[in-house]
Enzyme design. Structure first.
Site, PDB file in Angstrom:
ATOM      1  N   SER A 101       0.824  -1.201   0.000  1.00  0.00           N
ATOM      2  CA  SER A 101       0.000   0.000   0.000  1.00  0.00           C
ATOM      3  C   SER A 101       0.866   1.262   0.000  1.00  0.00           C
ATOM      4  O   SER A 101       1.632   1.486  -0.907  1.00  0.00           O
ATOM      5  CB  SER A 101      -0.964  -0.033   1.188  1.00  0.00           C
ATOM      6  OG  SER A 101      -1.857   1.051   1.159  1.00  0.00           O
ATOM      7  N   ASP A 251      -2.998   6.407  -3.448  1.00  0.00           N
ATOM      8  CA  ASP A 251      -1.895   5.806  -2.710  1.00  0.00           C
ATOM      9  C   ASP A 251      -1.238   4.735  -3.576  1.00  0.00           C
ATOM     10  O   ASP A 251      -1.598   4.548  -4.744  1.00  0.00           O
ATOM     11  CB  ASP A 251      -2.360   5.266  -1.356  1.00  0.00           C
ATOM     12  CG  ASP A 251      -3.361   4.129  -1.463  1.00  0.00           C
ATOM     13  OD1 ASP A 251      -3.895   3.891  -2.565  1.00  0.00           O
ATOM     14  OD2 ASP A 251      -3.625   3.468  -0.442  1.00  0.00           O
ATOM     15  N   ASP A 253      -1.147   1.429  -3.909  1.00  0.00           N
ATOM     16  CA  ASP A 253      -1.911   0.369  -4.565  1.00  0.00           C
ATOM     17  C   ASP A 253      -3.236   0.873  -5.119  1.00  0.00           C
ATOM     18  O   ASP A 253      -4.062   0.081  -5.579  1.00  0.00           O
ATOM     19  CB  ASP A 253      -2.133  -0.807  -3.620  1.00  0.00           C
ATOM     20  CG  ASP A 253      -2.904  -0.440  -2.354  1.00  0.00           C
ATOM     21  OD1 ASP A 253      -2.905   0.745  -1.981  1.00  0.00           O
ATOM     22  OD2 ASP A 253      -3.498  -1.339  -1.744  1.00  0.00           O
ATOM     23  N   ASP A 255      -6.028   1.994  -4.025  1.00  0.00           N
ATOM     24  CA  ASP A 255      -7.372   1.687  -3.512  1.00  0.00           C
ATOM     25  C   ASP A 255      -7.937   2.861  -2.707  1.00  0.00           C
ATOM     26  O   ASP A 255      -9.111   2.843  -2.334  1.00  0.00           O
ATOM     27  CB  ASP A 255      -7.374   0.415  -2.674  1.00  0.00           C
ATOM     28  CG  ASP A 255      -6.500   0.492  -1.422  1.00  0.00           C
ATOM     29  OD1 ASP A 255      -5.691   1.441  -1.312  1.00  0.00           O
ATOM     30  OD2 ASP A 255      -6.614  -0.399  -0.567  1.00  0.00           O
TER      31      ASP A 255
END
Length: 491
Positions: A101, A251, A253, A255
């Site tokens: 992440s 961010d 990743d 999501d």
């Protein structure tokens, strides 16, 4: 090298330092345990990863372990986390994505989902996978007797993902918008051109100005963590420089999505939650739903449940954390859910979180009227928030107890202002009373609605997290500074 998987397995995912707490050998064992614990022998298992340098190696190692135990790995290649959720939902397969992440480049990890994008957490098998993987890591992988070794194949879901999101929010008829997008060298650099641009589908009335779209897991420009204000500065400057209507920051990743208005100021995730909630309520009502349910965690602004109620929906509060939100989403049949951390969950996206779909709702709302985003978003931000503030405290329970004791005794939060105590914290709140909730941490709320604050201990660090909100800045600052003084005294 001995690996203790308890160091990298957290409550909701796996996350550790590459080469130290997470290695290819450990990941192979995790892949085998994932198949065995979830009973996936003979079934397809989705495997993808983000742009971090170690993700391809880890994805291949996971696939080896999964195939050895009889599953058929479907390699998704480079994907965002919400692409995994889309694939797990649309293909009805369990799967994983390798990502850490927003964490720095030295980290990597695994987010897992069951078929239908149902989350895998400590309550739903994650620690069972950890324990079995530790056994396999220490003792070796057993030969599968239930099914022959699986076969590995490849599948690309990006086009279907983009097409599905476009089917949920129609942006084709909005007024032209100039949009700056900061992908932070993360997966937003792949998904933004596919969904909002013309890389795969016909173009939209959007002029996309890209910042850091090159996929680079070493994050050469700034950390891909928009929750930290310093990581938004390039986006804020670019929005003002280009005279853009809006800025979006994803961010690592991709999501989560953070929003910047045309003045370069952040729009709070609570305001975005309220805005999207109103749209999803209207959409659900148009489909015949009488009182759509909207989920929000207890850290979001009080403006969220107020907006939901005003729009004819039913707000339901839950604890912080995606596994709690997703579980309540499923139980309540909720249309939408939002968190203060910019995670946004949609029933039409398999109850999973996707920053891209939330961004599309904001673009649609902005593009369907002429009001600038700063004015439009202000309707959903009537209160003043402190933001999340961490205090390093070893005895977290003791610090919370001191706060509650001082409140009960009428603690003076502003010693320089005679007669200002908490309660009431403010001269205009002479008869202020509070109630206490322990749903997630400790929440103290003024019964007259003038303020609330929450103290929530971190599960992994010696931090006590403060979040607060008030009807005006003076009250918020008095409450914030007074509570933090109590917390950090004798910390």
């Amino acid at each position: 090298m001995e690996i203790d998987l308890s160091e990298s397995f957290k409550a909701y995912d796996v996350r550790g330092i590459v080469g130290a707490s997470i290695t290819a050998e450990a990941v192979e064992a995790i892949g085998a345990a994932f198949v065995d614990v979830l009973g996936l022998s003979g079934q397809d298992v989705l495997v993808g990863g983000d742009m971090r340098p170690s993700s391809p190696e880890f994805a291949a190692a996971f696939a080896r372990g999964a195939a050895y135990r009889g599953a058929n790995p479907k390699m998704l290649g480079l994907i965002s986390t919400d692409e995994l959720y889309f694939a797990a939902g649309s293909l009805d397969c369990a799967g994983v994505v390798f990502t850490a992440s927003h964490n720095p480049a030295a980290y990597n990890g695994i987010k897992m989902a069951k078929a239908g994008a149902v989350p895998v957490s400590s309550d739903t098998g994650l620690f069972d996978i950890r324990d079995l993987a530790q056994t396999y890591l220490d003792e070796g992988l057993p030969v599968s007797t239930e099914a022959p070794e699986g076969t590995v194949s490849e599948v690309d879901v990006l086009a279907d993902y983009a097409d599905y999101l476009r089917s949920l929010v129609d942006l084709s008829g909005i007024r032209p918008l100039k949009v700056v997008v900061d992908a932070g060298n993360g997966m937003g650099g792949l998904t933004t051109p596919a969904v909002l641009g013309d890389a795969i589908l016909p173009g939209l009335p959007l002029e996309i100005i890209d910042l850091y779209f090159e996929l680079d897991g070493t994050f050469p420009n700034h950390p891909a963590n928009p929750l930290e204000p310093e990581n938004l500065r390039d986006l804020q400057a670019a929005v003002v420089k280009h005279g853009a209507d809006i800025g979006l920051a994803f961010d690592g990743d991709a999501d989560r999505c953070f929003v910047i208005d045309e003045k370069g100021d952040p729009v709070s995730p609570s305001a975005i939650t309220a805005l999207v909630a109103v749209r999803e309520i209207a959409r659900a009502k148009a489909a015949g739903e009488e009182t759509p349910v909207i989920i929000h965690n207890l850290i979001t602004s009080r403006a969220v449940p107020e907006a939901v109620t005003a729009a004819g929906g039913r707000p339901v509060v839950t604890r912080v954390g995606h596994s709690f939100i997703k579980a309540v989403m499923a139980e309540e049949g909720a249309a939408f859910g939002g968190e203060h951390s910019a995670h946004y969950y949609f029933r039409d996206f398999y109850n999973a979180d996707t920053g891209m779909l939330a961004a599309m709702h904001v673009l649609a709302a902005l593009g369907q009227q002429d009001t600038p985003l700063s004015d439009f978003a202000a309707e959903y931000e009537p209160y003043v928030s402190s933001g999340e503030i961490n205090s390093e405290v070893e005895d977290k329970a003791g610090a919370v107890a001191r706060v509650l004791e001082e409140f009960a005794n009428g603690h003076d939060l502003n010693p320089d202002h005679s007669g200002v105590v908490c309660p009431p914290c403010h001269p205009a709140l002479e008869n202020c009373e509070t109630v206490v909730s322990t749903m997630d941490g400790t929440t103290v709320t003024a019964t007259d609605g003038s303020f609330w604050f929450n103290l929530r201990p971190s599960n992994t660090e010696p931090f006590l997290r403060f979040n607060g909100e008030a009807v005006d800045r003076k009250t918020m600052e008095l409450v914030r500074d007074g509570v933090l003084d109590i917390v950090r005294n004798n910390a």
